[in-house]
Write a protein that holds these residues in place. Structure first.
Motif, PDB file in Angstrom:
ATOM      1  N   UNK A   1       1.200  -1.557   0.232  1.00 24.65           N
ATOM      2  CA  UNK A   1       0.433  -0.484   0.126  1.00 24.65           C
ATOM      3  C   UNK A   1       0.474   0.741  -0.379  1.00 24.65           C
ATOM      4  N   UNK A   2       0.023   2.636   0.184  1.00 26.18           N
ATOM      5  CA  UNK A   2       0.810   3.686  -0.020  1.00 26.18           C
ATOM      6  C   UNK A   2      -0.428   4.329  -0.215  1.00 26.18           C
ATOM      7  N   UNK A   3      -0.213   5.801  -0.080  1.00 26.35           N
ATOM      8  CA  UNK A   3      -0.702   6.678  -0.538  1.00 26.35           C
ATOM      9  C   UNK A   3      -1.399   6.992  -1.488  1.00 26.35           C
ATOM     10  N   UNK A   4      -3.109   7.354  -1.410  1.00 31.59           N
ATOM     11  CA  UNK A   4      -3.153   7.114  -2.831  1.00 31.59           C
ATOM     12  C   UNK A   4      -2.628   7.955  -4.222  1.00 31.59           C
ATOM     13  N   UNK A   5      -3.914   8.061  -5.462  1.00 27.47           N
ATOM     14  CA  UNK A   5      -2.890   8.626  -6.174  1.00 27.47           C
ATOM     15  C   UNK A   5      -1.893   7.097  -7.295  1.00 27.47           C
ATOM     16  N   UNK A   6      -1.418   6.981  -6.902  1.00 24.87           N
ATOM     17  CA  UNK A   6      -1.179   5.701  -7.574  1.00 24.87           C
ATOM     18  C   UNK A   6      -1.265   4.003  -7.946  1.00 24.87           C
ATOM     19  N   UNK A   7      -3.130   4.988  -8.425  1.00 28.80           N
ATOM     20  CA  UNK A   7      -3.720   3.453  -8.996  1.00 28.80           C
ATOM     21  C   UNK A   7      -3.142   3.175 -10.633  1.00 28.80           C
ATOM     22  N   UNK A   8      -3.624   1.673 -11.342  1.00 24.89           N
ATOM     23  CA  UNK A   8      -3.851   1.020  -9.718  1.00 24.89           C
ATOM     24  C   UNK A   8      -2.970   0.380  -8.288  1.00 24.89           C
ATOM     25  N   UNK A   9      -1.710   0.986  -8.353  1.00 28.33           N
ATOM     26  CA  UNK A   9      -1.447   0.065  -7.556  1.00 28.33           C
ATOM     27  C   UNK A   9      -1.726   1.044  -6.266  1.00 28.33           C
ATOM     28  N   UNK A  10      -2.284   1.122  -5.527  1.00 24.81           N
ATOM     29  CA  UNK A  10      -2.577  -1.415  -4.769  1.00 24.81           C
ATOM     30  C   UNK A  10      -3.977  -1.705  -4.812  1.00 24.81           C
ATOM     31  N   UNK A  11      -4.531  -1.039  -4.741  1.00 24.35           N
ATOM     32  CA  UNK A  11      -5.677  -1.536  -4.469  1.00 24.35           C
ATOM     33  C   UNK A  11      -6.234  -2.560  -5.904  1.00 24.35           C
ATOM     34  N   UNK A  12      -5.642  -1.947  -6.977  1.00 24.25           N
ATOM     35  CA  UNK A  12      -5.666  -2.723  -8.157  1.00 24.25           C
ATOM     36  C   UNK A  12      -4.828  -3.741  -8.650  1.00 24.25           C
ATOM     37  N   UNK A  13      -4.424  -4.788  -7.672  1.00 27.99           N
ATOM     38  CA  UNK A  13      -3.405  -5.864  -7.624  1.00 27.99           C
ATOM     39  C   UNK A  13      -4.060  -6.736  -6.222  1.00 27.99           C
ATOM     40  N   UNK A  14      -4.513  -6.328  -5.555  1.00 27.40           N
ATOM     41  CA  UNK A  14      -5.438  -7.421  -4.465  1.00 27.40           C
ATOM     42  C   UNK A  14      -6.153  -8.160  -5.371  1.00 27.40           C
ATOM     43  N   UNK A  15      -5.923  -9.730  -4.966  1.00 27.24           N
ATOM     44  CA  UNK A  15      -6.443 -10.761  -5.781  1.00 27.24           C
ATOM     45  C   UNK A  15      -6.227 -11.831  -6.175  1.00 27.24           C
TER      46      UNK A  15
ATOM     47  N   UNK B   1       9.231  -0.327 -10.554  1.00 30.60           N
ATOM     48  CA  UNK B   1       9.549  -1.802 -10.297  1.00 30.60           C
ATOM     49  C   UNK B   1       8.898  -2.618  -8.765  1.00 30.60           C
ATOM     50  N   UNK B   2       7.838  -2.291  -8.114  1.00 23.70           N
ATOM     51  CA  UNK B   2       7.375  -2.561  -7.175  1.00 23.70           C
ATOM     52  C   UNK B   2       6.746  -3.187  -7.167  1.00 23.70           C
ATOM     53  N   UNK B   3       5.957  -2.893  -8.555  1.00 20.59           N
ATOM     54  CA  UNK B   3       5.022  -3.890  -8.979  1.00 20.59           C
ATOM     55  C   UNK B   3       5.726  -4.992  -9.292  1.00 20.59           C
TER      56      UNK B   3
ATOM     57  N   UNK C   1       3.187   3.846 -17.729  1.00 22.42           N
ATOM     58  CA  UNK C   1       2.161   5.438 -17.789  1.00 22.42           C
ATOM     59  C   UNK C   1       2.272   6.010 -16.518  1.00 22.42           C
ATOM     60  N   UNK C   2       2.472   6.885 -16.390  1.00 18.30           N
ATOM     61  CA  UNK C   2       2.173   8.005 -14.941  1.00 18.30           C
ATOM     62  C   UNK C   2       1.183   8.114 -14.769  1.00 18.30           C
ATOM     63  N   UNK C   3       0.208   8.074 -15.491  1.00 22.51           N
ATOM     64  CA  UNK C   3      -1.293   8.442 -15.895  1.00 22.51           C
ATOM     65  C   UNK C   3      -2.084   8.996 -16.582  1.00 22.51           C
ATOM     66  N   UNK C   4      -1.229   9.550 -17.970  1.00 28.29           N
ATOM     67  CA  UNK C   4      -1.588  10.964 -18.445  1.00 28.29           C
ATOM     68  C   UNK C   4      -0.967  11.077 -19.973  1.00 28.29           C
TER      69      UNK C   4
ATOM     70  N   UNK D   1       3.816  -3.334 -20.911  1.00 29.44           N
ATOM     71  CA  UNK D   1       3.680  -1.889 -21.834  1.00 29.44           C
ATOM     72  C   UNK D   1       2.375  -1.418 -20.676  1.00 29.44           C
ATOM     73  N   UNK D   2       2.046  -0.707 -19.938  1.00 28.88           N
ATOM     74  CA  UNK D   2       0.379  -0.235 -18.872  1.00 28.88           C
ATOM     75  C   UNK D   2       0.736   0.708 -18.173  1.00 28.88           C
ATOM     76  N   UNK D   3       0.048   0.802 -17.322  1.00 32.06           N
ATOM     77  CA  UNK D   3      -0.220   1.780 -16.448  1.00 32.06           C
ATOM     78  C   UNK D   3      -0.685   0.885 -15.290  1.00 32.06           C
ATOM     79  N   UNK D   4       0.744   0.783 -14.646  1.00 29.91           N
ATOM     80  CA  UNK D   4       0.903  -0.153 -13.340  1.00 29.91           C
ATOM     81  C   UNK D   4       0.731   0.443 -12.316  1.00 29.91           C
TER      82      UNK D   4
END
Length: 587
Positions: free
Chosen positions: A52-66, A157-159, A273-276, A306-309
């Motif tokens: 986890x960590x601060x919000x604003x980095x989605x899909x890290x980390x909530x998007x990796x729960x499963x 790289x944490x992903x 992708x940093x989001x934008x 390649x993608x948004x992590x």
């Protein structure tokens, strides 16, 4: 060149809550624990994995729960770490459901994250739970000299670490193996980012931010809007990528040669992708990176992702991560590549959700239960009304000073220090209104600690929580058999080892431009002279001295040095204000 400061949802609290809830809509196996901003999957008899960590980095980390990835994630406020109490609840939740297999907690190397997650891990160990902490620092954007004591930041790289060890945990591996492989992957991963603009954080005034010009690109941009190592002018994509790859791979750059990768090594390439950045443009960037890797460095990756992590909200940038594939030593089916290829049922990893998951019993509506623990008294008695008056005076002083603290932190940090201190102060004042009077100092302190751990996130919240927890512990160590009045000498004996205990989680000393510059003079003066007024003045003097100091810890190390002379360290200033208010309230 500014990113848009318009948002469909401008209230950050509502934004985070609704975003976390959305995961239960797209994956019906997940549960959203609203109070602590935890997202979890069903219990499993395998080693648990939490990040986890601060919000604003989605899909890290909530998007990796499963299944095949995280057991649970913990979300803080925007760009601020979650509190230790949030993390503690996540650890309890996962540990209670996996039959004692243990929990691996992976966190990025940011001060607030390390402190809060570290405190939660230590508290879990004290409860007898099997928990280990792994800290990832893969960023090479800031070299050894500038990073100093802070070290490398954790970014995309944490992903890769999470994906590989998540798959490994799913095979039934034990905690020791999971932790060892997590550290092996982290040690062999390097990353760097670049961006065309800083992002706008919903709900925050950033009108004074020094934004990038239309012909500039930030090299080494952090994921919290921090500045990087340089601003390149008139650099096209090939030039930018060439510079980024040199930072990652050039062994002659001793300041950044963190990992040696040869052409014969197996390498995983992740372009994040940093989001934008549009999907179309990400494709062009990926081609440029892969082409230069092969032509200039003779490296042909065995896997390309390649993608948004891991984003920085809608950051107009991207990062490159390289993983040097190493032998895990665990045998067939458990190599880094096999684990990376292993399917994961997590929406942030672009894996499809199985039909069986959709038709299984929905559990996301299950009621959340927070454990409560008995508080042990210390037999040291206080005058409750006088203590509340003094504490209220200090807290109100902090609330009044919040605009100044925020302004200072906007200059030398990320602008959240004042808000965090104000949130904690308001939380304690609210608690005092409803709390039953007590004359026991340990009970009084534990009530304050509970508010600090729940209401204050970020670096300051973690530091105060660790300090207050050890303070309460050191007071209890002096507890007499029969009730006695709390004396200044008892405070002094408890305060000094509590300051030392912070050294387990932060190397901060006087002169590092942190709140320790105010805390240490207060404690030493109080111990020597037995005067709270004199100690508070020493704290104020210590905070003032930080104006001339170069930061060596926290996010301020990434800020240009010419700004430091104009403002004090926000954390030290905020603490000094509180201590002066406390002293005034005791008069």
């Amino acid at each position: 060149m500014a990113s848009s400061n318009r948002h469909f949802i401008s209230d950050p609290t509502h934004l985070i809550t609704t975003a976390l809830h959305s995961h239960t809509l797209t994956n019906p196996s997940l549960t959203h624990h609203r109070t602590n901003r935890i997202l979890s999957r069903p219990p499993s008899s395998t080693v648990g994995l939490i990040s986890g960590g601060g919000s604003g980095h989605e899909p890290s980390f909530a998007g990796f729960v499963g299944e095949g990835l995280l057991s649970a994630s913990v979300a803080g406020s925007l760009f601020a770490s979650p509190s230790a109490e949030q993390v503690s609840q996540a650890i309890r939740l996962v540990a209670a459901g996996n039959g004692g297999r243990g929990v691996c907690v992976v966190v990025m190397n940011y001060t607030g994250d390390v402190l809060n997650f570290g405190l939660a891990v230590e508290k879990a160990k004290a409860r007898g739970e099997k928990v280990e902490l792994v800290v990832v620092g893969d960023d090479v954007g800031v070299g050894r000299e500038q990073g100093g004591k802070v070290g490398r930041r954790g970014i995309a790289g944490t992903c890769l670490v999470l994906k590989i060890v998540g798959a490994l945990a799913g095979t039934g591996a034990d905690l020791e193996s999971v932790v060892d492989v997590a550290r092996l992957v982290a040690a062999n991963t390097v990353s760097i980012g670049a961006s065309l603009a800083h992002v706008h954080v919903p709900g925050r005034d950033e009108s004074n931010e020094d934004d990038l010009k239309s012909n500039e690109v930030e090299l080494g941009m952090g994921i919290h809007n921090e500045a990087g190592s340089a601003r390149l002018k008139d650099a096209d994509l090939p030039t930018l990528v060439k510079t980024m790859l040199a930072h990652l791979l050039d062994q002659s750059d001793k300041d950044r040669a963190f990992l040696k990768i040869d052409s014969q090594d197996s390498v995983v390439l992740m372009i994040n992708n940093l989001g934008g950045v549009s999907v179309l443009e990400m494709g062009g960037i990926a081609t440029e990176v892969a082409d230069q890797l092969e032509k200039s460095w003779k490296i042909k990756p065995v896997r390309v992702l390649v993608g948004t992590y891991m984003t920085s909200l809608n950051g107009l940038g991207f990062s490159i991560s390289l993983l040097k594939v190493m032998d895990t030593g665990l045998g067939n089916g458990k190599s880094m590549i096999e684990l990376l290829d292993s399917p994961a049922e997590a929406i942030g990893w672009s894996a499809p959700i199985k039909k069986e998951t959709w038709t299984s019993k929905r559990i996301n509506a299950a009621k959340e239960q927070v454990q409560e623990f008995e508080v042990k008294p210390a037999n040291f008695k206080i005058k409750y009304a006088r203590s509340v008056t003094a504490l209220t005076s200090g807290l109100r002083a902090v609330i009044k000073a919040e605009p100044d603290i925020t302004n200072y932190d906007t200059v030398v940090g990320d602008g959240d220090c004042g808000i965090g201190l104000k949130r904690g102060a308001e939380g304690i004042l609210e608690m005092l209104k409803d709390a039953e009077p007590t004359d026991d100092i340990a009970i009084f302190l534990d009530r304050i600690i509970q508010v600090v751990e729940s209401a204050m996130d970020g670096t300051s919240g973690a530091l105060y929580a660790i300090f207050l927890n050890t303070l309460a512990q050191n007071i209890r160590k002096q507890s007499p058999d029969k009730a006695e009045d709390m004396q200044l000498g008892i405070w002094a004996k408890a305060l000094e080892p509590s300051l030392s205990a912070l050294g387990k989680y932060t190397p901060a000393k006087v002169g590092d431009r942190t709140l320790v510059d105010a805390l240490e003079p207060f404690i030493s003066t109080l111990s020597h002279y037995g005067s709270i007024d004199r100690a508070a003045q020493a704290a104020a003097t210590g905070a003032e001295k930080t104006k001339s100091m170069k930061a060596s810890l926290g996010r301020s190390v990434y800020v240009s040095g010419e700004r430091w002379d104009t403002v004090p360290d926000p954390g030290a200033y905020g603490l000094a204000v509180f201590l002066q208010g406390l002293a005034d309230g005791l008069k």
